[in-house]
Design a protein around this motif. Structure first.
Motif, mmCIF file in Angstrom:
data_model
loop_
_atom_site.group_PDB
_atom_site.id
_atom_site.type_symbol
_atom_site.label_atom_id
_atom_site.label_comp_id
_atom_site.label_asym_id
_atom_site.label_seq_id
_atom_site.Cartn_x
_atom_site.Cartn_y
_atom_site.Cartn_z
ATOM 1 N N MET B 1 23.322 -0.057 14.465
ATOM 2 C CA MET B 1 21.939 -0.654 13.933
ATOM 3 C C MET B 1 20.917 0.425 14.149
ATOM 4 N N LYS B 2 21.189 1.183 15.069
ATOM 5 C CA LYS B 2 19.554 2.424 15.130
ATOM 6 C C LYS B 2 19.596 3.062 13.437
ATOM 7 N N TYR B 3 21.343 2.847 13.499
ATOM 8 C CA TYR B 3 20.939 3.636 12.341
ATOM 9 C C TYR B 3 20.246 3.222 11.232
ATOM 10 N N ILE B 4 19.947 1.663 10.517
ATOM 11 C CA ILE B 4 19.162 1.061 10.326
ATOM 12 C C ILE B 4 17.876 0.815 10.106
ATOM 13 N N ASP B 5 17.284 0.036 12.315
ATOM 14 C CA ASP B 5 16.349 0.511 12.696
ATOM 15 C C ASP B 5 15.611 1.975 11.946
ATOM 16 N N GLU B 6 16.141 3.002 12.240
ATOM 17 C CA GLU B 6 15.524 4.506 11.465
ATOM 18 C C GLU B 6 14.740 4.028 10.191
ATOM 19 N N PHE B 7 15.461 2.773 9.747
ATOM 20 C CA PHE B 7 14.820 3.072 7.759
ATOM 21 C C PHE B 7 13.392 2.437 7.446
ATOM 22 N N ARG B 8 13.461 1.636 9.191
ATOM 23 C CA ARG B 8 13.048 0.197 8.907
ATOM 24 C C ARG B 8 11.104 0.783 10.191
ATOM 25 N N ASN B 9 11.292 1.600 10.439
ATOM 26 C CA ASN B 9 10.492 2.128 11.406
ATOM 27 C C ASN B 9 9.215 2.002 10.951
ATOM 28 N N GLY B 10 7.878 1.361 11.316
ATOM 29 C CA GLY B 10 6.752 1.091 10.953
ATOM 30 C C GLY B 10 5.977 2.252 10.401
ATOM 31 N N ASP B 11 6.081 3.025 11.964
ATOM 32 C CA ASP B 11 5.928 4.306 11.977
ATOM 33 C C ASP B 11 5.585 5.152 10.789
ATOM 34 N N TYR B 12 6.568 5.117 10.231
ATOM 35 C CA TYR B 12 7.539 6.299 9.196
ATOM 36 C C TYR B 12 6.614 6.197 7.960
ATOM 37 N N ALA B 13 6.819 4.500 7.603
ATOM 38 C CA ALA B 13 6.484 3.793 6.753
ATOM 39 C C ALA B 13 5.014 4.553 6.245
ATOM 40 N N ALA B 14 3.831 3.894 6.923
ATOM 41 C CA ALA B 14 2.797 4.362 7.078
ATOM 42 C C ALA B 14 2.672 5.712 6.900
ATOM 43 N N GLU B 15 3.367 6.966 7.153
ATOM 44 C CA GLU B 15 3.794 7.753 7.221
ATOM 45 C C GLU B 15 3.483 8.020 5.418
ATOM 46 N N VAL B 16 4.600 7.932 5.254
ATOM 47 C CA VAL B 16 4.427 7.353 3.369
ATOM 48 C C VAL B 16 4.075 7.490 2.760
ATOM 49 N N ALA B 17 3.410 6.063 2.674
ATOM 50 C CA ALA B 17 2.770 5.325 3.120
ATOM 51 C C ALA B 17 1.437 5.933 2.496
ATOM 52 N N ARG B 18 1.482 6.800 3.520
ATOM 53 C CA ARG B 18 -0.535 7.548 3.531
ATOM 54 C C ARG B 18 -0.046 8.545 1.939
ATOM 55 N N ARG B 19 1.038 8.781 2.515
ATOM 56 C CA ARG B 19 1.395 10.342 1.620
ATOM 57 C C ARG B 19 1.190 9.595 0.134
ATOM 58 N N ILE B 20 1.699 8.344 -0.687
ATOM 59 C CA ILE B 20 1.296 7.978 -1.927
ATOM 60 C C ILE B 20 0.201 7.491 -2.146
ATOM 61 N N HIS B 21 -0.580 7.010 -1.010
ATOM 62 C CA HIS B 21 -2.188 7.318 -1.287
ATOM 63 C C HIS B 21 -2.721 8.799 -1.911
ATOM 64 N N ALA B 22 -2.459 9.342 -0.952
ATOM 65 C CA ALA B 22 -3.092 10.696 -1.342
ATOM 66 C C ALA B 22 -2.124 11.294 -2.398
ATOM 67 N N GLU B 23 -0.827 11.106 -2.881
ATOM 68 C CA GLU B 23 -0.461 11.729 -4.040
ATOM 69 C C GLU B 23 -1.045 10.874 -4.858
ATOM 70 N N ALA B 24 -0.972 10.439 -5.031
ATOM 71 C CA ALA B 24 -1.375 9.118 -6.854
ATOM 72 C C ALA B 24 -2.564 9.091 -7.115
ATOM 73 N N ASP B 25 -2.576 9.903 -8.260
ATOM 74 C CA ASP B 25 -4.173 10.567 -8.866
ATOM 75 C C ASP B 25 -4.803 8.934 -9.514
ATOM 76 N N PRO B 26 -5.465 8.893 -8.928
ATOM 77 C CA PRO B 26 -6.681 7.405 -9.104
ATOM 78 C C PRO B 26 -6.355 6.632 -10.847
ATOM 79 N N GLY B 27 -6.793 8.157 -11.867
ATOM 80 C CA GLY B 27 -7.103 8.181 -12.470
ATOM 81 C C GLY B 27 -6.092 7.899 -13.698
ATOM 82 N N ARG B 28 -4.856 7.485 -12.866
ATOM 83 C CA ARG B 28 -2.966 7.301 -13.452
ATOM 84 C C ARG B 28 -3.252 5.951 -13.202
ATOM 85 N N ARG B 29 -2.109 5.967 -14.001
ATOM 86 C CA ARG B 29 -1.451 3.990 -13.649
ATOM 87 C C ARG B 29 -0.070 4.448 -13.532
#
Lengths: 342, 370
Positions: B1-29
């Motif tokens: 199950m450790k294998y799965i836990d790593e894919f549900r890690n909230g800290d990693y998720a926050a980091e990926v979400a931060r990158r999405i926010h940083a890279e998504a162009d506010p002028g695009r949809r």
């Protein structure tokens, strides 16, 4: 014909429910011996006992389960634990039980005896007496082996007032341990879904844990055992009754690795899986830590946790803050949980 | 199950979400369709939309095997169980899907039909062996993921020379469904999505190469993703990047399970037992050529459609039901007047409300109150 019951090779016959000598022998040889107590031994159609002054509580529950025997229990123990727990979720001390059996013609007497002895042991452990009962036999094919209905009576201390109506915004939500053990154990034993899982049902009576909780926090607002429908159904019920919302914290909810793995495999959610030895408690926030400490110091609550809080919400939703950082609604389930297709 | 836990890690998720926010162009949809119902389920179960910028929107696609099966095929299954009195074996979710006249396999069962829920086609074979005097039909549905097990039981049934076992084959194919969504928009000169989260389990069988030509033809980036929440979030980041860089490639986020060529043994078993249908009707997408499989003539003895005479269905969808538009990604479940009023998981009118992987059921259970 001989009326001796052959508990090694015999089986339930229609005559065992016919009201005659055979039925009497089955009752004497099996039920009276296993459940033995003065009220039952009196042999009347009802049990007569002195009621203590104050409030009494009463509940009833029918038990049907497949398979009848499973790791950690059987239908007999379950029939005692289920009703004892329903009595003590009010904060009451359970005292007496009735037990009504519907037996299917052809059911092995050996298995029936095993079930009855298990009930007797469970009743003794819970400190309740099975004081009256009933036996009926249905034709082969018209039952599922054994159905058991138990009714329970208990005495409620004057100072205890557990009710969903008392649940209010700000209350903390506590559980006494790992969720989903019973439901996943049963699924793992189903004929067409056998899988290896080192799991046991959590079937147990909670009267001693509840007594310890009530002693330290008699003003517990509400307690309920999350059986069918799991934690999700119980919390949704209480949200509706109390006109409140709830917020849960996924990381705080105790679920065993094995249960998570099995649920993952089957596409189920542990929050919706049945329990038989768990309770959810609601209390004022200032009492939560003390209550948690009492629960954790009891063997039946050593894995207890505060899993969330009650919030004001006119839509009466149960929300879950996921470990992933998002939020979702934990809604009622529709029908039986079904494993996913792919 | 450790294998799965790593894919549900909230800290990693926050980091990926931060990158999405940083890279998504506010002028695009950014409108991304998740093809699989499993991805829809993951999105809701973990609250992933909460983590995305407002201009990154997820659109649910047709990848729920229960949802895309048209009413007529459900009616045929009910007819097999009721009129032909077979033992009809089905995956659980199919039992509740309404056919014509608000019937379902579950209702037929309550009225006496012998309908059995199973978890594996192998169970249907066992039931056939245990009931030699009865005809047993396996109601086979699903995309490329569930097709190989059906192929395996067809091969086994022939090996055992079973006389009382057949398969009602409704297996459908993913690439034609993607074409069915993107082609009409391309012809109309419209763009309905900027990218596609490609199927995970399906791609384990087909391989990632199956989508190369689609990405090129429709200038649409495709990222094949696993079903863990971090997989889906990561796939969204990769799609944002492809859009920003005007690329339209097939990327394999799910490399721990998916290869370029897929599972050759599974493909071979399917090829031995099944062949392309000329055309097949999909709920929401209509009749599409070469979009489904039928049992090969060599296995006709095990083909329920060859063995039993099936009546034409007079099934008509409820006109107010927006399942077809929801399945095409043209509408959201909440756009449907029936959603959460007449149509609920307890009383589903459209197929999208039946399966937990259906877009409407996922919306209802996890997020309809937003």
């Amino acid at each position: 014909m001989s009326l001796d019951n052959d508990f090694s090779h015999g089986c339930v016959e229609m005559i065992h429910g016919g009201g005659g000598r055979a039925m009497r022998r089955l009752i004497e040889d099996l039920f009276l011996q296993a459940f033995d107590n003065p009220l039952l031994r009196a042999g009347d159609d009802q049990a007569c006992f002195q009621a203590a002054p104050g409030r009494m509580v009463m509940t009833t529950d029918s038990h049907v389960i497949s398979p009848l025997f499973f790791p950690g229990g059987d239908i007999g123990a379950l029939a005692v634990h289920g009703t004892v727990n329903d009595v003590c979720m009010s904060g009451a001390t359970p005292l007496y039980l009735s037990a009504a059996f519907i037996l299917e013609e052809g059911f092995p007497l050996r298995d029936l005896r095993r079930i009855v002895l298990s009930m007797a042991a469970a009743a003794q452990e819970a400190g309740v007496a099975i004081v009256t009962g009933d036996t009926k036999v249905v034709e082969r094919g018209k039952g599922d082996g054994v159905f058991i209905t138990t009714t329970g009576v208990g005495r409620l201390p004057d100072e205890v007032h557990c009710s969903a109506a008392r649940v209010a915004a700000g209350d903390k939500i506590l559980v006494n341990g790992f969720l989903g053990d019973h439901g996943v154990t049963i699924l793992s034993q189903r004929e067409n879904l056998t899988f290896e899982a080192n799991l046991r049902s959590d079937s147990q009576s909670l009267q001693d844990l509840v007594a310890a909780m009530v002693a330290v926090a008699p003003d517990i607002h509400c307690m309920r055992d999350p059986t069918r429908g799991g934690l999700a159904a119980t919390l949704n019920e209480i949200s509706q009754q109390a006109n409140v919302g709830m917020r849960l914290h996924e990381k705080a909810i105790p679920v065993r690795q094995e249960v998570r793995a099995a649920c993952e495999f089957l596409g189920l959610d542990p929050l919706y899986v049945a329990n038989e030895g768990k309770l959810v408690a609601f209390c004022a926030p200032e009492r939560a830590d003390a209550l948690l400490q009492v629960m954790q110091s009891h063997p039946k609550g050593c894995d207890a946790a505060i899993i969330g809080e009650v919030i004001e919400d006119e839509r009466r939703l149960v929300r879950l803050r996921t470990g992933f950082g998002g939020e979702r609604v934990v809604d009622w389930r529709s029908g039986d949980p079904l494993p996913r297709i792919c | 199950m450790k294998y799965i836990d790593e894919f549900r890690n909230g800290d990693y998720a926050a980091e990926v979400a931060r990158r999405i926010h940083a890279e998504a162009d506010p002028g695009r949809r950014y409108r991304f369709m998740e093809f699989c119902g499993g991805h829809t389920h993951t999105l809701f179960r973990y609250g992933i939309p909460d983590l995305l910028p407002a201009n990154v929107n997820m659109i649910h696609g047709p990848g729920c095997p229960v949802c895309v099966l048209p009413m007529a095929r459900i009616d045929a299954a009910i007819e097999l169980a009721v009129r032909h009195q077979v033992i009809l074996c089905s995956y659980g979710d199919m039992l509740r899907v309404p056919g014509a006249h608000r019937t379902s396999l579950l209702k037929a069962k309550a009225q006496g039909a012998d309908v059995r829920m199973l978890y594996s086609p192998a169970d249907a074979l066992r039931i056939a062996q245990e009931n030699p005097q009865r005809q047993v039909v396996f109601f086979a549905i699903g995309f490329e993921t569930t097709t190989p097990p059906t192929a395996a039981v067809l091969l086994k049934a022939r090996q055992l020379a079973l006389k009382n076992f057949s398969v009602f084959c409704n297996h459908v194919l993913t690439p034609p469904a993607i074409t069915g969504i993107l082609e009409p928009a391309q012809q109309a000169g419209e763009r309905i999505i900027e990218g596609l989260v490609g199927p995970g389990h399906v791609s384990v069988i087909t391989g990632g190469g199956a989508y190369e030509s689609l990405a090129q033809r429709y200038h649409t980036p495709i990222v094949i993703a696993g079903f863990e929440p971090l997989d889906v979030l990561h796939a969204i980041l990769l799609l944002v990047r492809q859009c920003n860089e005007n690329r339209y490639e097939v990327e394999n986020q799910y490399s721990r399970a998916v290869t370029a060529c897929g599972n050759a043994k599974a493909q071979s078993m399917v090829a031995q037992t099944m062949t392309l249908r000329d055309r097949f009707e999909w709920r929401g997408l209509g009749w599409m050529p070469h979009s489904a499989l039928e049992i090969r003539p060599e296995f006709a003895d095990f083909d329920a459609e060859a063995r039993f005479e099936l009546s034409p269905s007079d099934a008509r969808e409820n006109r107010a039901c927006e399942c077809p538009a929801v399945l095409r990604g043209a509408k959201s479940p909440t756009d449907c007047k029936l959603f959460a009023t007449l149509c609920t998981p307890d009383n589903p009118i459209g197929a999208c409300m039946v399966s937990s992987e259906g877009a409407c059921a996922a919306h209802f259970s996890y997020g309809h109150t937003r």
